[in-house]
Design a protein around this motif. Sequence first.
Motif, PDB file in Angstrom:
ATOM      1  N   CYS A  60       0.834  -1.212   0.000  1.00 38.43           N
ATOM      2  CA  CYS A  60       0.000   0.000   0.000  1.00 38.43           C
ATOM      3  C   CYS A  60       0.865   1.258   0.000  1.00 38.43           C
ATOM      4  N   ASP A  61       1.915   1.234   0.816  1.00 38.94           N
ATOM      5  CA  ASP A  61       2.853   2.365   0.883  1.00 38.94           C
ATOM      6  C   ASP A  61       3.475   2.599  -0.496  1.00 38.94           C
ATOM      7  N   MET A  62       3.800   1.512  -1.143  1.00 35.94           N
ATOM      8  CA  MET A  62       4.445   1.552  -2.456  1.00 35.94           C
ATOM      9  C   MET A  62       3.548   2.230  -3.501  1.00 35.94           C
ATOM     10  N   VAL A  63       2.306   1.766  -3.590  1.00 36.27           N
ATOM     11  CA  VAL A  63       1.416   2.298  -4.630  1.00 36.27           C
ATOM     12  C   VAL A  63       0.973   3.733  -4.316  1.00 36.27           C
ATOM     13  N   VAL A  64       0.858   4.061  -3.024  1.00 33.24           N
ATOM     14  CA  VAL A  64       0.510   5.437  -2.640  1.00 33.24           C
ATOM     15  C   VAL A  64       1.601   6.398  -3.112  1.00 33.24           C
ATOM     16  N   LYS A  65       2.857   5.936  -3.071  1.00 36.14           N
ATOM     17  CA  LYS A  65       3.979   6.780  -3.506  1.00 36.14           C
ATOM     18  C   LYS A  65       4.140   6.811  -5.025  1.00 36.14           C
ATOM     19  N   GLY A  66       3.259   6.072  -5.722  1.00 40.91           N
ATOM     20  CA  GLY A  66       3.299   6.115  -7.190  1.00 40.91           C
ATOM     21  C   GLY A  66       4.157   5.058  -7.835  1.00 40.91           C
ATOM     22  N   PHE A  67       4.679   4.139  -7.046  1.00 45.54           N
ATOM     23  CA  PHE A  67       5.484   3.056  -7.612  1.00 45.54           C
ATOM     24  C   PHE A  67       4.574   1.927  -8.116  1.00 45.54           C
ATOM     25  N   ILE A  68       5.002   1.265  -9.167  1.00 45.88           N
ATOM     26  CA  ILE A  68       4.233   0.144  -9.710  1.00 45.88           C
ATOM     27  C   ILE A  68       4.998  -1.150  -9.447  1.00 45.88           C
ATOM     28  N   PRO A  69       4.395  -2.087  -8.701  1.00 42.27           N
ATOM     29  CA  PRO A  69       5.077  -3.353  -8.413  1.00 42.27           C
ATOM     30  C   PRO A  69       5.326  -4.162  -9.692  1.00 42.27           C
ATOM     31  N   LYS A  70       6.402  -4.934  -9.675  1.00 41.39           N
ATOM     32  CA  LYS A  70       6.692  -5.847 -10.793  1.00 41.39           C
ATOM     33  C   LYS A  70       5.731  -7.029 -10.735  1.00 41.39           C
ATOM     34  N   ALA A  71       5.631  -7.741 -11.846  1.00 43.92           N
ATOM     35  CA  ALA A  71       4.775  -8.944 -11.887  1.00 43.92           C
ATOM     36  C   ALA A  71       5.227  -9.948 -10.835  1.00 43.92           C
ATOM     37  N   SER A  72       6.535 -10.095 -10.645  1.00 43.00           N
ATOM     38  CA  SER A  72       7.042 -11.067  -9.672  1.00 43.00           C
ATOM     39  C   SER A  72       6.652 -10.693  -8.246  1.00 43.00           C
ATOM     40  N   THR A  73       6.531  -9.384  -7.971  1.00 41.77           N
ATOM     41  CA  THR A  73       6.101  -8.925  -6.650  1.00 41.77           C
ATOM     42  C   THR A  73       4.637  -9.293  -6.422  1.00 41.77           C
ATOM     43  N   TYR A  74       3.813  -9.012  -7.426  1.00 43.81           N
ATOM     44  CA  TYR A  74       2.405  -9.421  -7.346  1.00 43.81           C
ATOM     45  C   TYR A  74       2.286 -10.931  -7.177  1.00 43.81           C
ATOM     46  N   ASN A  75       3.103 -11.672  -7.923  1.00 47.27           N
ATOM     47  CA  ASN A  75       3.038 -13.136  -7.842  1.00 47.27           C
ATOM     48  C   ASN A  75       3.340 -13.632  -6.434  1.00 47.27           C
ATOM     49  N   SER A  76       4.307 -12.985  -5.768  1.00 49.15           N
ATOM     50  CA  SER A  76       4.647 -13.369  -4.394  1.00 49.15           C
ATOM     51  C   SER A  76       3.470 -13.121  -3.452  1.00 49.15           C
ATOM     52  N   LEU A  77       2.825 -11.967  -3.614  1.00 50.58           N
ATOM     53  CA  LEU A  77       1.664 -11.642  -2.785  1.00 50.58           C
ATOM     54  C   LEU A  77       0.508 -12.604  -3.055  1.00 50.58           C
ATOM     55  N   ILE A  78       0.221 -12.813  -4.334  1.00 53.14           N
ATOM     56  CA  ILE A  78      -0.883 -13.700  -4.724  1.00 53.14           C
ATOM     57  C   ILE A  78      -0.629 -15.109  -4.207  1.00 53.14           C
ATOM     58  N   ASN A  79       0.613 -15.558  -4.322  1.00 54.42           N
ATOM     59  CA  ASN A  79       0.965 -16.903  -3.871  1.00 54.42           C
ATOM     60  C   ASN A  79       0.761 -17.061  -2.363  1.00 54.42           C
ATOM     61  N   ASP A  80       1.099 -16.006  -1.614  1.00 56.72           N
ATOM     62  CA  ASP A  80       0.938 -16.069  -0.163  1.00 56.72           C
ATOM     63  C   ASP A  80      -0.536 -16.240   0.212  1.00 56.72           C
ATOM     64  N   PHE A  81      -1.403 -15.482  -0.443  1.00 54.36           N
ATOM     65  CA  PHE A  81      -2.846 -15.608  -0.176  1.00 54.36           C
ATOM     66  C   PHE A  81      -3.390 -16.946  -0.675  1.00 54.36           C
ATOM     67  N   ALA A  82      -2.907 -17.376  -1.839  1.00 60.20           N
ATOM     68  CA  ALA A  82      -3.389 -18.646  -2.403  1.00 60.20           C
ATOM     69  C   ALA A  82      -3.033 -19.817  -1.492  1.00 60.20           C
ATOM     70  N   LYS A  83      -1.831 -19.795  -0.929  1.00 56.46           N
ATOM     71  CA  LYS A  83      -1.413 -20.884  -0.023  1.00 56.46           C
ATOM     72  C   LYS A  83      -2.310 -20.952   1.209  1.00 56.46           C
ATOM     73  N   ALA A  84      -2.817 -19.777   1.614  1.00 48.22           N
ATOM     74  CA  ALA A  84      -3.684 -19.726   2.805  1.00 48.22           C
ATOM     75  C   ALA A  84      -5.149 -19.951   2.448  1.00 48.22           C
ATOM     76  N   GLY A  85      -5.421 -20.204   1.178  1.00 50.51           N
ATOM     77  CA  GLY A  85      -6.804 -20.429   0.734  1.00 50.51           C
ATOM     78  C   GLY A  85      -7.622 -19.152   0.651  1.00 50.51           C
ATOM     79  N   MET A  86      -6.951 -17.993   0.701  1.00 57.28           N
ATOM     80  CA  MET A  86      -7.650 -16.701   0.658  1.00 57.28           C
ATOM     81  C   MET A  86      -7.730 -16.233  -0.798  1.00 57.28           C
ATOM     82  N   MET A  87      -8.532 -16.954  -1.589  1.00 55.32           N
ATOM     83  CA  MET A  87      -8.539 -16.760  -3.029  1.00 55.32           C
ATOM     84  C   MET A  87      -9.242 -15.480  -3.475  1.00 55.32           C
ATOM     85  N   ASN A  88     -10.173 -14.988  -2.699  1.00 55.83           N
ATOM     86  CA  ASN A  88     -10.816 -13.722  -3.081  1.00 55.83           C
ATOM     87  C   ASN A  88      -9.808 -12.572  -3.038  1.00 55.83           C
ATOM     88  N   GLN A  89      -8.953 -12.591  -2.008  1.00 57.17           N
ATOM     89  CA  GLN A  89      -7.908 -11.571  -1.910  1.00 57.17           C
ATOM     90  C   GLN A  89      -6.890 -11.738  -3.035  1.00 57.17           C
TER      91      GLN A  89
END
Length: 327
Positions: A217-246
């Motif tokens: 959140c801090d990153m995007v508020v400052k105008g930075f755009i995450p790389k695909a690999s950064t998103y993948n890490s976040l998505i993977n963390d939620f997916a492992k926990a079964g939090m698929m809506n997030q």
Amino acid sequence: KALKLLEEMKRSSIKPNLITYTTLVVGLLEAEAVEKAKYLLNEMASAGFTPTSLTHRRVLQACSESRRLDVILEIHEWMINAGLHADIIVYNTLVHVFCCHGMTRKATVVLDEMSGRGIAPDTITLNALILGHCKSDHLDNAFAMYAQMLRQGLSPNIATFNTLLGGLESTGRIGEADTVLSEMNKMGLEPNNLTYDILVSGYAKKSNKVEALRLYCDMVVKGFIPKASTYNSLINDFAKAGMMNQAKELFNEMKTRGVLHTSSTYDILLNGWSKLRNGTEVRKLFKDMKEIGFKPSKGTLSFISKAFSKPGMTWEARRLLKTLFKD
């Protein structure tokens, strides 16, 4: 082909220059034709051309990219003997090439040679050595090199701190990042896009969702755009926990921010939805992948097969296969 081109130039009375020779040598090294590259370097010298720091950098990078690390020092020494002015730029190139492959012992030998020639290392030199130690997972040595940098009165830059943070992330020690960020703050340096990418990925890989999302959140508020690999890490963390809506929300945010999904993004989501046996979402992802031209990995297909081979899921499994293999 490179040598034929050179001969054709000579027959056409077109004189090759230093750029011509450099480009041909680089091409031969990339094709791993080392002996022919050496022959051309000798011809270049015979034609009266002295290598420059740019020649040196391009040729050494070609050795590095083709993983012909065994000839790097030999070619460097040949260029010095051929009249290349050995300055800090030349030595930084050599040190960086070695350190990119974690060859810090060879890089240290180069430092000794620099010292013998009266050339003092600068921030770029020590940044390369920090990178080398991080690449070889000798993180304590990387921090010792940072301490040496300070003792020598050199000023660390954002690359110094990003390299140290990258070392912490790759060794699973991202919890120590606050120390590095505190040092950055002392030096008056602000985190950049890469800093945030490293931190978000690092905390996501350690399943620290609170910190990963705070930094995201801090990153995007400052105008930075995450790389695909950064998103993948976040998505993977939620997916492992079964939090698929997030996970799905983040997938959609990638689209919104113009970050292209990768094949890995889809594999992560396919695994997550399959774990929940949600055939509808899996079919949607299959359809999207086909339109883009991606294919699920073998591991993902195996996971899906197991997930939908449970009692009562046979019909859903058939529908998934039909979606996947439909023309």
